[in-house]
Scaffold this active site. Structure first.
Site, mmCIF file in Angstrom:
data_model
loop_
_atom_site.group_PDB
_atom_site.id
_atom_site.type_symbol
_atom_site.label_atom_id
_atom_site.label_comp_id
_atom_site.label_asym_id
_atom_site.label_seq_id
_atom_site.Cartn_x
_atom_site.Cartn_y
_atom_site.Cartn_z
ATOM 1 N N TYR A 1 0.900 -1.149 0.000
ATOM 2 C CA TYR A 1 0.000 0.000 0.000
ATOM 3 C C TYR A 1 0.932 1.190 0.000
ATOM 4 O O TYR A 1 1.929 1.187 0.727
ATOM 5 C CB TYR A 1 -0.826 0.062 1.288
ATOM 6 C CG TYR A 1 -1.914 -0.968 1.418
ATOM 7 C CD1 TYR A 1 -3.062 -0.898 0.647
ATOM 8 C CD2 TYR A 1 -1.806 -1.985 2.364
ATOM 9 C CE1 TYR A 1 -4.077 -1.824 0.801
ATOM 10 C CE2 TYR A 1 -2.828 -2.926 2.527
ATOM 11 C CZ TYR A 1 -3.962 -2.828 1.742
ATOM 12 O OH TYR A 1 -4.961 -3.743 1.904
ATOM 13 N N ASP B 1 -7.312 -0.777 -5.048
ATOM 14 C CA ASP B 1 -8.766 -0.757 -4.814
ATOM 15 C C ASP B 1 -9.142 -0.148 -3.472
ATOM 16 O O ASP B 1 -10.279 -0.223 -3.052
ATOM 17 C CB ASP B 1 -9.342 -2.180 -4.918
ATOM 18 C CG ASP B 1 -8.728 -3.143 -3.899
ATOM 19 O OD1 ASP B 1 -8.115 -2.674 -2.903
ATOM 20 O OD2 ASP B 1 -8.854 -4.364 -4.098
ATOM 21 N N HIS C 1 -10.906 -7.123 -3.427
ATOM 22 C CA HIS C 1 -10.327 -7.159 -2.076
ATOM 23 C C HIS C 1 -11.110 -8.104 -1.176
ATOM 24 O O HIS C 1 -11.287 -7.853 0.017
ATOM 25 C CB HIS C 1 -10.327 -5.739 -1.491
ATOM 26 C CG HIS C 1 -9.165 -5.439 -0.579
ATOM 27 N ND1 HIS C 1 -8.150 -4.591 -0.925
ATOM 28 C CD2 HIS C 1 -8.869 -5.868 0.673
ATOM 29 C CE1 HIS C 1 -7.287 -4.503 0.082
ATOM 30 N NE2 HIS C 1 -7.697 -5.269 1.058
ATOM 31 N N GLY D 1 -10.984 -13.759 -5.137
ATOM 32 C CA GLY D 1 -12.224 -13.439 -4.439
ATOM 33 C C GLY D 1 -13.213 -14.590 -4.464
ATOM 34 O O GLY D 1 -13.735 -14.939 -5.532
HETATM 35 C C1 LIG Z 1 -7.656 -10.986 6.501
HETATM 36 C C2 LIG Z 1 -7.404 -10.357 5.170
HETATM 37 C C3 LIG Z 1 -6.423 -9.400 5.022
HETATM 38 C C4 LIG Z 1 -6.175 -8.828 3.783
HETATM 39 N N1 LIG Z 1 -5.139 -7.942 3.658
HETATM 40 C C5 LIG Z 1 -4.829 -7.473 2.437
HETATM 41 C C6 LIG Z 1 -3.679 -6.655 2.256
HETATM 42 O O1 LIG Z 1 -2.947 -6.384 3.194
HETATM 43 N N2 LIG Z 1 -3.422 -6.202 1.003
HETATM 44 C C7 LIG Z 1 -4.212 -6.519 -0.067
HETATM 45 O O2 LIG Z 1 -3.943 -6.095 -1.190
HETATM 46 N N3 LIG Z 1 -5.291 -7.304 0.081
HETATM 47 C C8 LIG Z 1 -5.616 -7.796 1.287
HETATM 48 N N4 LIG Z 1 -6.687 -8.633 1.418
HETATM 49 C C9 LIG Z 1 -7.425 -9.060 0.218
HETATM 50 C C10 LIG Z 1 -6.786 -10.325 -0.371
HETATM 51 O O3 LIG Z 1 -5.555 -10.024 -0.991
HETATM 52 C C11 LIG Z 1 -7.674 -10.959 -1.443
HETATM 53 O O4 LIG Z 1 -7.964 -10.016 -2.448
HETATM 54 C C12 LIG Z 1 -8.976 -11.541 -0.884
HETATM 55 O O5 LIG Z 1 -8.760 -12.136 0.378
HETATM 56 C C13 LIG Z 1 -9.541 -12.570 -1.861
HETATM 57 O O6 LIG Z 1 -10.764 -13.055 -1.426
HETATM 58 P P1 LIG Z 1 -10.934 -14.437 -0.622
HETATM 59 O O7 LIG Z 1 -10.508 -14.171 0.769
HETATM 60 O O8 LIG Z 1 -12.390 -14.713 -0.738
HETATM 61 O O9 LIG Z 1 -10.088 -15.478 -1.316
HETATM 62 C C14 LIG Z 1 -6.955 -9.198 2.661
HETATM 63 C C15 LIG Z 1 -7.959 -10.150 2.819
HETATM 64 C C16 LIG Z 1 -8.183 -10.738 4.045
HETATM 65 C C17 LIG Z 1 -9.254 -11.796 4.157
#
Ligand SMILES: Cc1cc2nc3c(=O)[nH]c(=O)nc-3n(C[C@H](O)[C@H](O)[C@H](O)COP(=O)(O)O)c2cc1C
Ligand SMILES: *[C@@H]1O[C@H](CO)[C@@H](O)[C@H](O)[C@H]1NC(C)=O
Ligand SMILES: *[C@@H]1O[C@H](CO)[C@@H](O)[C@H](O)[C@H]1NC(C)=O
Ligand SMILES: *[C@@H]1O[C@H](CO)[C@@H](O)[C@H](O)[C@H]1NC(C)=O
Ligand SMILES: *[C@@H]1O[C@H](CO)[C@@H](O)[C@H](O)[C@H]1NC(C)=O
Ligand SMILES: *[C@@H]1O[C@H](CO)[C@@H](O)[C@H](O)[C@H]1NC(C)=O
Length: 386
Positions: free
Chosen positions: A178, A206, A274, A309
């Site tokens: 980020y 995003d 996300h 996702g």
């Molecule tokens: C607990 C958690 C923390 C996350 N932290 C970040 C992050 O630090 N940076 C980021 O780009 N996306 C983050 N995401 C989004 C994930 O990269 C990803 O896009 C998302 O989890 C995909 O969906 P899914 O959990 O249904 O597989 C996070 C998601 C979760 C569940």
């Protein structure tokens, strides 16, 4: 008369339709009585990726579990990410030679070899599931020979995560960032990332605002990145000059932005909302991939397209790949699996490989890299899978 009675019945059935965050496949019947809250279900009893969520829900305390589980606002995007896959029926072909299907699982991502077309998406705060934080994720990815993208907001320092790489430190990692600091801080961050040995930078685009997360707010476990952040394509060009690594935008959600990214010279785009944690009612990556396929399918040939996702089953992965997606990411399933450390992460990898190969066989796909959109009926059934 009959018609309106049928309609009335249908609307009652729809109103009663439960949201299946954890579809019932019997785990509660088997383990519900013996796994008390705060204790860990035996790893050998878990048979699919949703089982890791069941296990996490019983094991983690409510606030830690809520941080992983939550979605934005009414969680419509969170739910849609999970449900969208069942709105499109497969079109299985039969009597095809599928005997080489497992050999077609390995793929390249930005030129690097991996054993499967899926990876671990960047997620903050691995320490909520395991005192060893992200070490289980990096080691599990090495054991399964898949790509891992550590989050900038990991619980462990970047140097510890990269020090845990396998394969004589040759294991390939892409580092998520980020950016909301100044350019000097960013330059220093990019130097640190290059020195650590990352092979690409995943720039999350995003989340210029805070995610509105009602569920998380109740336990004060909101976004790890809550400040407004300024990012523009001009800035993207400036950033590209500050590193030799490719910078991949994560969070592309329209065909227009996919096109713009290609015009700006990106090597890959990452379709994501996300995990439904940022803008509620933003589209799932399957819907975005379909939009791109319908309006500008060349994009899948011009750059590598990643997507994540709601992916929980082998058949979900196949639907994304069929549109031209190169590799599919999973966030929560691996975060939950990391409760068990590398062993759990590796088991999740093995489960998904097994499902992809066997689902592809049942779909009549001879070579996973040659799967095309003709294997799915893209006319949405616009309802749940019944
Ligand atoms: C607990 C958690 C923390 C996350 N932290 C970040 C992050 O630090 N940076 C980021 O780009 N996306 C983050 N995401 C989004 C994930 O990269 C990803 O896009 C998302 O989890 C995909 O969906 P899914 O959990 O249904 O597989 C996070 C998601 C979760 C569940
Ligand atoms: C355990 O947690 C689940 C879900 O969080 C809840 O439904 C159940 O009532 C809890 N059981 C006990 C014994 O606290
Ligand atoms: C990737 O795999 C290909 C084909 O198996 C092989 O020729 C190539 O050397 C591998 N590349 C790396 C960097 O290991
Ligand atoms: C919940 O677990 C997390 C991670 O282990 C810990 O940091 C936190 O203090 C715990 N919270 C409560 C209320 O027990
Ligand atoms: C280990 O690294 C080598 C050299 O980069 C690569 O060719 C190979 O695919 C890697 N193997 C695993 C299991 O990661
Ligand atoms: C950024 O670095 C440059 C050169 O090192 C320095 O002149 C400038 O004052 C720094 N800016 C900030 C905001 O720290």
């Amino acid at each position: 008369m009959h018609f309106s009675a049928a309609l009335a019945l249908a609307s009652v059935a729809l109103a009663a339709r439960p949201f299946l965050d954890e579809p019932d496949t019997g785990i509660d019947d088997q383990l519900g009585q013996i796994v008390s809250n705060g204790s860990l279900a035996p790893l050998k009893s878990l048979v699919g990726l949703p089982d890791f969520q069941w296990s996490a829900r019983h094991y983690m305390n409510t606030s830690a579990y809520t941080y992983y589980r939550n979605g934005a606002a009414g969680e419509w995007s969170y739910r849609n990410n999970l449900e969208v896959f069942s709105r499109f029926r497969m079109r299985p072909r039969v009597l095809r030679d599928i005997t080489n299907i497992e050999a077609s699982l390995p793929t390249t991502i930005l030129g690097y070899n991996f054993s499967a077309p899926f990876f671990i998406s960047p997620c903050a705060r691995g320490g909520y599931a395991n005192p060893d934080g992200e070490l289980g994720l990096v080691k599990g990815a090495a054991q399964g020979n898949i790509l891992y993208m550590p989050s900038l907001y990991s619980s462990k320092p970047m140097k510890d995560i990269y020090a845990a790489r396998g394969n004589g430190s040759q294991q390939v990692l892409f580092q998520q960032v980020y950016l909301d600091g100044g350019m000097n801080e960013t330059q220093q961050l990019f130097r640190d990332i290059e020195a650590a040995g990352a092979k690409a930078i995943i720039l999350t685009v995003d989340s210029p605002g805070d995610g509105i997360r009602h569920r998380a707010a109740r336990y004060s476990v909101g976004s790890a990145n809550s400040a407004y952040s300024l990012l523009t394509w001009d800035l993207y060009q400036e950033l590209s000059k500050m590193t030799s690594l490719p910078i991949i935008p994560k969070g592309i959600q329209t065909v227009e932005d996919a096109r713009e990214a290609v015009k700006q010279g990106v090597k890959a785009i990452f379709l994501s909302n996300h995990g439904g944690r940022q803008l509620d009612t933003s589209p799932s990556s399957l819907e975005v991939a379909l939009e791109i396929y319908n309006e500008d399918p060349e994009i899948f040939k011009q750059v590598e397209v990643f997507a994540d996702g709601g992916v929980r089953y082998g058949s979900d992965v196949l639907k994304l790949l069929s549109l031209g997606v190169k590799a599919v990411g999973l966030g929560r399933p691996f975060m939950y699996a990391n409760i068990y450390g590398a062993e759990g992460v590796k088991k999740a990898v093995d489960i998904l490989k097994y499902e992809i190969a066997n689902d592809a066989a049942n779909l009549g796909v001879a070579d996973i890299k040659k799967i095309g959109p003709e294997f799915v009926n893209w006319k949405s059934v616009n309802g749940w899978f019944s």
